[in-house]
Enzyme design. Structure first.
Site, PDB file in Angstrom:
ATOM      1  CG  ASN A 158      -0.373  -0.026   2.511  1.00  0.00           C
ATOM      2  OD1 ASN A 158       0.827  -0.293   2.647  1.00  0.00           O
ATOM      3  ND2 ASN A 158      -1.150   0.246   3.535  1.00  0.00           N
ATOM      4  CD  GLU A 254       3.372   0.316   9.599  1.00  0.00           C
ATOM      5  OE1 GLU A 254       4.431   0.499   8.990  1.00  0.00           O
ATOM      6  OE2 GLU A 254       2.296   0.826   9.262  1.00  0.00           O
ATOM      7  CB  CYS A 288      -1.831  -0.301   8.945  1.00  0.00           C
ATOM      8  SG  CYS A 288      -0.618   1.011   8.924  1.00  0.00           S
TER       9      CYS A 288
HETATM   10  O1  G3H Z   1      -0.675   1.204   6.078  1.00  0.00           O
HETATM   11  C1  G3H Z   1       0.092   1.548   6.971  1.00  0.00           C
HETATM   12  C2  G3H Z   1       0.770   2.850   6.902  1.00  0.00           C
HETATM   13  O2  G3H Z   1       1.843   2.883   7.804  1.00  0.00           O
HETATM   14  C3  G3H Z   1      -0.178   3.985   7.145  1.00  0.00           C
HETATM   15  O3  G3H Z   1       0.451   5.189   6.907  1.00  0.00           O
HETATM   16  O4  G3H Z   1      -1.025   6.735   8.193  1.00  0.00           O
HETATM   17  O5  G3H Z   1       0.548   7.605   6.479  1.00  0.00           O
HETATM   18  O6  G3H Z   1      -1.478   6.314   5.800  1.00  0.00           O
HETATM   19  P1  G3H Z   1      -0.438   6.528   6.848  1.00  0.00           P
END
Ligand code: G3H
Length: 479
Positions: A158, A254, A288
């Site tokens: 993603n 993570e 996430c």
């Molecule tokens: O999908 C997991 C990422 O660490 C989320 O990052 O909060 O910048 O969208 P973000």
């Protein structure tokens, strides 16, 4: 007609085809066609890449921090110069709209430069020997940080550019070498990012990029004695597997989330609705840190739903090339999974406020009201554009439901009463609590962590450098 590109892997400074002579086709999730193929590397090639990483690690770590920083700054400049092509690659391969893809690339440029500066400004410590009973003034402890060796960086689909660099840059600044294994769907983006890395002229072997089947190289990499640390972003299931397979090496994980937006009686509901919509549906909820459930006080629930419904219906749904907010999910399996959660909730009596239409892997943004703890959607992470609303009678009930989740990434609290915000924040088990804002990893200098099934260890630039190095104590015995 375009000739499809067969992308090579990057072994110790050389672009090469795999000795397996096998490739993996990458399909665009929204163009629904093959956009290229990547190498399926062998275990023997993993051995060679790791051996090369170890051969060069000492000399890489021996460069001054400033010299290492100059390489990284050049890499960031190369990425910036290629911003449009990289953003197109992100859009093509993982279906993020172009504007968001471009933001991801530029955020990465900033992240790399910031990582260089952060590393340059991190210092060791000295410890006095007479600070402990029986100690001595004649002992002085000097604490420095040294690299761990070779870091395995495994990135998710993603954020194929940003979450790769968020692992590679701190690893390199700390003096490690890197084996980079991108998510298969995301490999082409990873390769293009490493083409920029190659143009920056790093010494050969400092980084190798390996693409391939998890079944062939996944566990092999994880259990490899030449890997000294793993930084992984992806599903909780894979994270648990990695932690079972890796032996006595540091792991930073993570993983998934089920971030609640807790909406109190006196919340500013316009602001709340705006944050919930962006938080839940950007990139179709494939983050996430997406808002994955709303725990709203029943006194304001009708009003909140009345604000959310038109905002959800106003979201642009469709092709990422047309700037849509809600885009096709990464594959059909992901869409089936989300649909299953929606069907389960409706069968158990949830109210469909809007959505629940589907065209292949494109799901309309879906809002479900009156969701109860008996429904899977109350607990399971959909990674898609569906938002359950659970009505609660008190803050205590909201905290209880928030904490009954297996996950603990972030939580948002919406209230105009700071005491109430702090009280809820104290009660919620999460890595981060956002007051009057949507969950978010950035800015990238903030610590980023999840508790429970959401992760292990802390990211964010400073903490990533710490987790990719260890302390070394030298004691001066003065007499
Ligand atoms: O999908 C997991 C990422 O660490 C989320 O990052 O909060 O910048 O969208 P973000």
């Amino acid at each position: 007609m375009d000739v499809l590109t067969s992308y090579q892997a990057y072994f110790a400074g050389q672009w090469q085809e795999s000795e397996s002579q096998e490739t993996i086709e990458i399909r665009s999730p929204w163009r629904h066609e093959v956009i290229g193929s990547v190498q399926s590397v062998t275990q023997n090639e993993v051995d060679q890449a790791i051996a090369a990483a170890h051969r060069v690690q000492g000399s890489w770590a021996n460069l001054s921090m400033n010299e290492r920083g100059q390489y990284l700054d050049r890499w960031a400049d190369e990425i910036e110069a290629d911003v449009n092509a990289l953003a197109m690659a992100v859009m093509d391969e993982v279906g993020k709209n172009f504007e968001d893809a471009k933001k991801e690339v530029l955020r990465t440029v900033d992240l790399i430069h910031y990582t260089v500066q952060e590393a340059l400004h991190m210092h060791g410590q000295s410890v006095r020997g007479d600070g402990f009973p029986g100690g001595s003034k004649d002992k002085l402890g000097i604490i420095t940080r040294v690299p761990l060796g070779t870091v395995l960086a495994i990135s998710p689909f993603n954020y194929p550019i940003n979450l790769s660099a968020a692992k590679i840059a701190p690893a390199l600044m700390a003096g490690n070498t890197v084996i980079f294994k991108p998510a298969t769907q995301g490999s082409i983006c990873g390769i293009k990012m490493i083409q920029a890395f190659d143009r920056a002229g790093f010494p050969a072997g400092v980084l190798s990029l390996l693409t391939g089947h998890g079944a062939i190289i996944g566990d092999y990499l994880t259990e490899h004695p030449g890997i000294n640390m793993i930084s992984f972003t992806g599903s909780t299931q894979t994270g648990k597997h990695l932690s079972q397979k890796s032996i006595m090496i540091p792991l930073v994980l993570e993983l998934g989330g089920k971030d609640p937006a807790i909406v109190c009686q006196n919340a500013d509901l316009d602001r709340t609705a705006k944050n919930i919509i962006g938080g839940a549906f950007a990139y179709s909820g494939q983050r996430c840190t997406a808002v994955k459930r709303v725990l709203v006080n029943e006194a304001v629930a009708d009003e909140l739903v009345a604000k959310l419904k038109p905002a959800v219906e106003a979201l642009k749904v469709g092709s990422p090339a047309e700037g849509s907010d809600v885009v096709p999910l990464i594959d059909d399996k992901a869409a089936d999974f989300v649909q299953g959660l929606i069907d389960d909730a409706l069968a158990k009596g949830a109210t469909l406020v809007t959505g629940n239409q589907r065209d292949g892997n494109l799901l309309a943004p879906t809002l479900l009201d009156n969701v109860t703890p008996e429904m899977d959607i109350a607990w399971v992470e959909p990674f898609g554009p569906v938002l359950p609303i659970i009505r609660v009678t008190s803050n205590a009930q909201a905290i209880d439901l928030a904490n009954r989740s297996d996950f603990g990434l972030q939580a948002s609290v919406f209230t105009q009463d700071i005491d109430e915000a702090l009280e809820i924040s104290r009660g919620v088990e999460a890595g981060t609590v956002q007051v009057n804002g949507r969950p978010s990893r950035g800015p990238d200098n903030f610590p980023f962590l999840g508790v429970k099934a959401s992760g292990m260890g802390t990211q964010g630039v400073h903490n990533s450098i710490l987790s990719m190095s260890r302390e070394k104590l030298t004691v001066l015995n003065l007499k």
